[in-house]
Design an enzyme around this catalytic site. Structure first.
Site, PDB file in Angstrom:
ATOM      1  CG  ASP A 178      26.095  50.866  57.765  1.00  0.00           C
ATOM      2  OD1 ASP A 178      27.190  50.304  57.883  1.00  0.00           O
ATOM      3  OD2 ASP A 178      25.512  51.019  56.674  1.00  0.00           O
TER       4      ASP A 178
ATOM      5  CE  LYS B  33      29.093  45.839  53.578  1.00  0.00           C
ATOM      6  NZ  LYS B  33      28.681  47.152  53.038  1.00  0.00           N
TER       7      LYS B  33
ATOM      8  CD  GLN C  62      27.781  49.006  50.118  1.00  0.00           C
ATOM      9  OE1 GLN C  62      27.462  48.256  51.039  1.00  0.00           O
ATOM     10  NE2 GLN C  62      29.003  49.461  49.966  1.00  0.00           N
TER      11      GLN C  62
HETATM   12  N1  GUN Z   1      30.000  51.860  51.523  1.00  0.00           N
HETATM   13  C1  GUN Z   1      31.295  51.591  51.828  1.00  0.00           C
HETATM   14  N2  GUN Z   1      31.408  51.181  53.092  1.00  0.00           N
HETATM   15  C2  GUN Z   1      30.171  51.174  53.621  1.00  0.00           C
HETATM   16  C3  GUN Z   1      29.647  50.840  54.900  1.00  0.00           C
HETATM   17  O1  GUN Z   1      30.359  50.471  55.828  1.00  0.00           O
HETATM   18  N3  GUN Z   1      28.310  50.969  55.041  1.00  0.00           N
HETATM   19  C4  GUN Z   1      27.506  51.391  54.030  1.00  0.00           C
HETATM   20  N4  GUN Z   1      26.210  51.499  54.271  1.00  0.00           N
HETATM   21  N5  GUN Z   1      27.957  51.724  52.846  1.00  0.00           N
HETATM   22  C5  GUN Z   1      29.278  51.616  52.637  1.00  0.00           C
END
Ligand code: GUN
Length: 291
Positions: free
Chosen positions: A121, A54, A98
């Protein structure tokens, strides 16, 4: 019939390039980069890989990346205090914590603390409510990516019969809301659904998000259906989706592969949401339809 393979990797690369161009234009107008803050608590290796990619993708898209890595024994109060600082930081347009968080932390309290206007998100209940009622907000990245692939493949979705399998807050429910807003007729199926093969057999669009390898069989499908496979299951044969790919590809009109289908769209949509957040915060216009 042999299905067309939907190349999510190529589509995501194009989207990231368009977002990168628009982010450069944003920087020229606003005098600062759009910024995404990512918070990782603990050392879960899969999460660490996601967070690193990311960060790289954010920088490659001409945005600022703020990474916060906290030890696994971080307390709830310090995590909440960090979210508060990021909420107040003018350089931060988007905040992503995350998941999953270590078990001793209260995930819900953390997600509720994020400013809904920085919630790229789309996990905050305010954004779920905005999506459900047709207000402007943030849509979770994975279902948003699925919708973009479907519109690219099929054009207008109005009147299509869609079955979404899986009712999670992160994928299934927002996916059903997005398809409803696009005027499809939506069935949201789940583990208690009776006669799932019967529902699937009537669907023009099938979105599988159950987390069980090879769960959806090719013989359930309507010939020519468009199949979006959200599953990422680690098996002895490597990564596989929720759809039994070989049997499905012989019936479907088009299908996403795993890997290389929906997966790459998620980060691309996160960057898109961050750019949208930055424009809203600065009161600048962004032509979202062109992204
Ligand atoms: N863990 C796995 N995929 C995601 C996501 O799209 N957002 C977040 N915050 N955590 C994740």
């Amino acid at each position: 019939m042999t299905a067309e393979i939907i190349d999510g990797k190529a589509f995501a690369a194009g989207l990231r390039a368009r977002v990168g161009d628009a982010a450069a234009a944003f920087e020229a107008q606003a005098g600062r980069k759009a910024g995404l803050a990512v918070v990782l608590v603990g050392e879960d290796p899969a999460s660490a890989v996601y967070v690193r990619s990311k960060g790289k993708a954010t920088i490659a898209a001409n945005m600022a990346s703020f990474e916060h890595r906290l030890p696994a024994d971080t307390g709830q109060d310090s995590l909440i205090a960090l979210v508060d600082r990021l909420n107040a930081d003018p350089a931060v347009d988007g905040i992503l914590v995350q998941l999953p968080l270590p078990a001793h932390l209260d995930e819900q309290e953390v997600l509720l603390r994020i400013d809904p206007d920085k919630d790229v998100d789309g996990f905050h209940p305010v954004n779920a409510g905005r999506l459900a009622t047709g207000m402007e907000g943030f849509v979770p990245c994975t279902p948003l990516g699925c919708l973009m692939l479907l519109k690219d493949q099929l054009g207008d979705l109005s009147g299509k019969d869609a079955v979404v399998i899986g009712r999670s807050n992160i994928v299934g429910k927002p996916m059903a809301a997005l398809l409803t807003a696009a005027s499809a007729t939506v069935t949201l199926a789940h583990s208690r659904t009776k006669d799932l093969p019967g529902h699937v057999s009537r669907a023009d669009i099938v979105v599988a998000a159950v987390g069980r390898a090879g769960f959806v069989k090719g013989e359930w499908l309507k010939p020519g259906a468009t199949v979006i496979d959200v599953g990422i299951n680690r098996t002895d044969n490597g990564l596989t989706g929720d759809v039994e790919f070989d049997s499905a590809a012989s019936v479907a009109g088009a299908i996403t592969p795993v890997p290389g289908g929906v997966g790459p769209m998620t980060i691309a949509c996160l960057l898109r949401n961050t750019l949208v957040a930055a424009h809203r915060r600065e009161g600048l216009q962004l032509d979202q339809a062109a992204l």
